[in-house]
Design an enzyme around this catalytic site. Sequence first.
Site, short mmCIF file in Angstrom:
data_model
loop_
_atom_site.label_atom_id
_atom_site.label_comp_id
_atom_site.label_asym_id
_atom_site.label_seq_id
_atom_site.Cartn_x
_atom_site.Cartn_y
_atom_site.Cartn_z
N LYS A 13 5.15 -5.61 -9.18
CA LYS A 13 6.29 -4.71 -9.38
C LYS A 13 7.54 -5.21 -8.65
CE LYS A 13 4.11 -1.18 -7.53
NZ LYS A 13 2.83 -1.83 -7.14
N ARG A 88 3.86 8.04 -7.17
CA ARG A 88 2.50 7.57 -6.87
C ARG A 88 1.46 8.67 -6.98
NH1 ARG A 88 4.08 2.68 -3.88
NH2 ARG A 88 2.13 1.70 -3.37
N ARG A 127 -0.68 -13.48 0.13
CA ARG A 127 0.50 -12.96 0.83
C ARG A 127 0.18 -12.65 2.30
NH1 ARG A 127 3.55 -7.88 -1.62
NH2 ARG A 127 1.77 -6.79 -0.71
N ARG A 133 1.85 -9.23 6.04
CA ARG A 133 2.20 -7.81 5.88
C ARG A 133 1.04 -6.95 6.39
NH1 ARG A 133 4.51 -5.19 0.27
NH2 ARG A 133 2.94 -3.55 0.46
N ARG A 144 -6.04 0.67 -0.51
CA ARG A 144 -4.87 0.88 -1.39
C ARG A 144 -5.30 0.93 -2.85
NH1 ARG A 144 -1.53 -4.04 0.57
NH2 ARG A 144 -0.06 -3.57 -1.10
P1 AP5 Z 1 4.52 -7.97 -5.58
O1 AP5 Z 1 5.59 -8.29 -6.52
O2 AP5 Z 1 4.87 -7.66 -4.16
O3 AP5 Z 1 3.59 -6.82 -6.17
P2 AP5 Z 1 3.76 -5.25 -5.99
O4 AP5 Z 1 3.15 -4.63 -7.18
O5 AP5 Z 1 5.18 -4.91 -5.64
O6 AP5 Z 1 2.80 -5.11 -4.74
P3 AP5 Z 1 2.98 -4.40 -3.36
O7 AP5 Z 1 1.77 -4.82 -2.57
O8 AP5 Z 1 4.30 -4.67 -2.73
O9 AP5 Z 1 2.92 -2.93 -3.87
P4 AP5 Z 1 2.41 -1.65 -3.25
O10 AP5 Z 1 2.58 -0.71 -4.37
O11 AP5 Z 1 1.06 -1.66 -2.64
O12 AP5 Z 1 3.37 -1.55 -2.00
P5 AP5 Z 1 4.68 -0.72 -1.71
O13 AP5 Z 1 5.57 -1.62 -0.97
O14 AP5 Z 1 5.18 -0.01 -2.91
O15 AP5 Z 1 3.47 -9.18 -5.61
C1 AP5 Z 1 2.36 -9.22 -4.77
C2 AP5 Z 1 2.01 -10.69 -4.50
O16 AP5 Z 1 1.62 -11.31 -5.73
C3 AP5 Z 1 3.20 -11.52 -3.97
O17 AP5 Z 1 2.71 -12.46 -3.05
C4 AP5 Z 1 3.74 -12.21 -5.22
O18 AP5 Z 1 4.36 -13.44 -4.92
C5 AP5 Z 1 2.48 -12.41 -6.05
N1 AP5 Z 1 2.73 -12.37 -7.48
C6 AP5 Z 1 3.57 -11.53 -8.17
N2 AP5 Z 1 3.52 -11.77 -9.49
C7 AP5 Z 1 2.63 -12.78 -9.67
C8 AP5 Z 1 2.14 -13.46 -10.82
N3 AP5 Z 1 2.57 -13.18 -12.06
N4 AP5 Z 1 1.21 -14.44 -10.63
C9 AP5 Z 1 0.77 -14.74 -9.36
N5 AP5 Z 1 1.20 -14.13 -8.24
C10 AP5 Z 1 2.11 -13.15 -8.39
O19 AP5 Z 1 4.11 0.41 -0.74
C11 AP5 Z 1 3.58 0.10 0.53
C12 AP5 Z 1 3.11 1.37 1.20
O20 AP5 Z 1 4.24 2.24 1.40
C13 AP5 Z 1 2.11 2.23 0.42
O21 AP5 Z 1 0.78 1.81 0.58
C14 AP5 Z 1 2.38 3.61 1.04
O22 AP5 Z 1 1.79 3.71 2.31
C15 AP5 Z 1 3.88 3.60 1.21
N6 AP5 Z 1 4.57 4.11 0.01
C16 AP5 Z 1 5.41 3.42 -0.81
N7 AP5 Z 1 5.84 4.21 -1.81
C17 AP5 Z 1 5.26 5.43 -1.62
C18 AP5 Z 1 5.29 6.64 -2.34
N8 AP5 Z 1 5.98 6.77 -3.48
N9 AP5 Z 1 4.56 7.67 -1.84
C19 AP5 Z 1 3.85 7.57 -0.69
N10 AP5 Z 1 3.76 6.43 0.02
C20 AP5 Z 1 4.47 5.37 -0.44
#
Ligand code: AP5
Length: 192
Positions: A13, A88, A127, A133, A144
Site C-alpha cells: 500500500k 481497518r 524490511r 521497523r 498483524r
Molecule cells: P509497503 O509498501 O510498506 O506495504 P504496506 O502494505 O504499506 O505495509 P505496511 O507494513 O506498511 O502496512 P501496515 O498496514 O501493516 O502498516 P501501517 O503503517 O498502515 O511494503 C512492505 C515491504 O514490501 C517493503 O519493504 C516494500 O519495499 C516491499 N514491497 C512492496 N511492494 C513490493 C512488490 N511488488 N514486490 C516485492 N516487494 C514489495 O500501520 C502500522 C500500525 O499502525 C498498525 O499495525 C496499527 O498499530 C497502527 N495503525 C495504522 N493505521 C491504523 C488504523 N487505521 N487504525 C488503528 N491502528 C492503525
Amino acid sequence: MRLVLLGAPGSGKGTQAARLKEYLDVPHISTGDLLRAEVAAGSPLGLQAKEVMARGDLVSDEILLGMLRDRFSRDDTRNGFILDGYPRNLAQAAALDQLLADLGQKFDAAVQLTVDNEQIIERLAGRAKAEGRADDSPESVRHRLNVYDQQTAPVIEFYRQHGQLTVVDGVGSLDDVFTRIVEAIAPEKAVG
Ligand code: AP5
C-alpha cells in the site's frame, strides 16, 4: 481522485501510494506514517500508540478519527487523496463515510492489493533486516496478519457489497503493480 488503498500488512500500500501520489497529484495520507511521526516526536498520542503498534494491534478508533479529521481539515485534500491504512475495521469504515459526507465528498474507489501470506512474511522479514521497523518482528507480523483477517477483512467485504471495491493483484514488479492499479482506477490516464 479520492482513493482508499486496502490490503494486508506488506501488500504494498505505502509503496504504491507514494507512486500514485506523484501520478495523480494528490496527497498520500498514511495513518501508519502519521502515527509513527507521533511516536518519533514523543507526543502524548505517540506514547499511547507506541506499544500498541509494536505489538501489531490497532490503535483506538477515537485517536485515529481525531488524526484523520485534523488531516482532512487541510486544504490540500480538497481535490483528492490517497488514504493508506484506514479504514481497518467496520467502525472506521462507517466513520470515514460520515467524515467524507460532512465534507461533501465521496471516494472514487477502494483498491485492495492482494498478496499471499508467504510473500508478505518474506517482504516484511526483508524490511525488518533493512529498516528495523518495530512491528516487523516475526511475532508482530503474525499478529498483524491475524488482526487483518479478523478486523480488516470485513471492511473489504463491506466495500464489495457496496460495489466500491476494485481488486488488484499485488504480486509482481513495482511497475507492474502500479500499471495494474492505474488501469483499474483511471484507464483514461494509463500509458501504453
Ligand atoms: P509497503 O509498501 O510498506 O506495504 P504496506 O502494505 O504499506 O505495509 P505496511 O507494513 O506498511 O502496512 P501496515 O498496514 O501493516 O502498516 P501501517 O503503517 O498502515 O511494503 C512492505 C515491504 O514490501 C517493503 O519493504 C516494500 O519495499 C516491499 N514491497 C512492496 N511492494 C513490493 C512488490 N511488488 N514486490 C516485492 N516487494 C514489495 O500501520 C502500522 C500500525 O499502525 C498498525 O499495525 C496499527 O498499530 C497502527 N495503525 C495504522 N493505521 C491504523 C488504523 N487505521 N487504525 C488503528 N491502528 C492503525
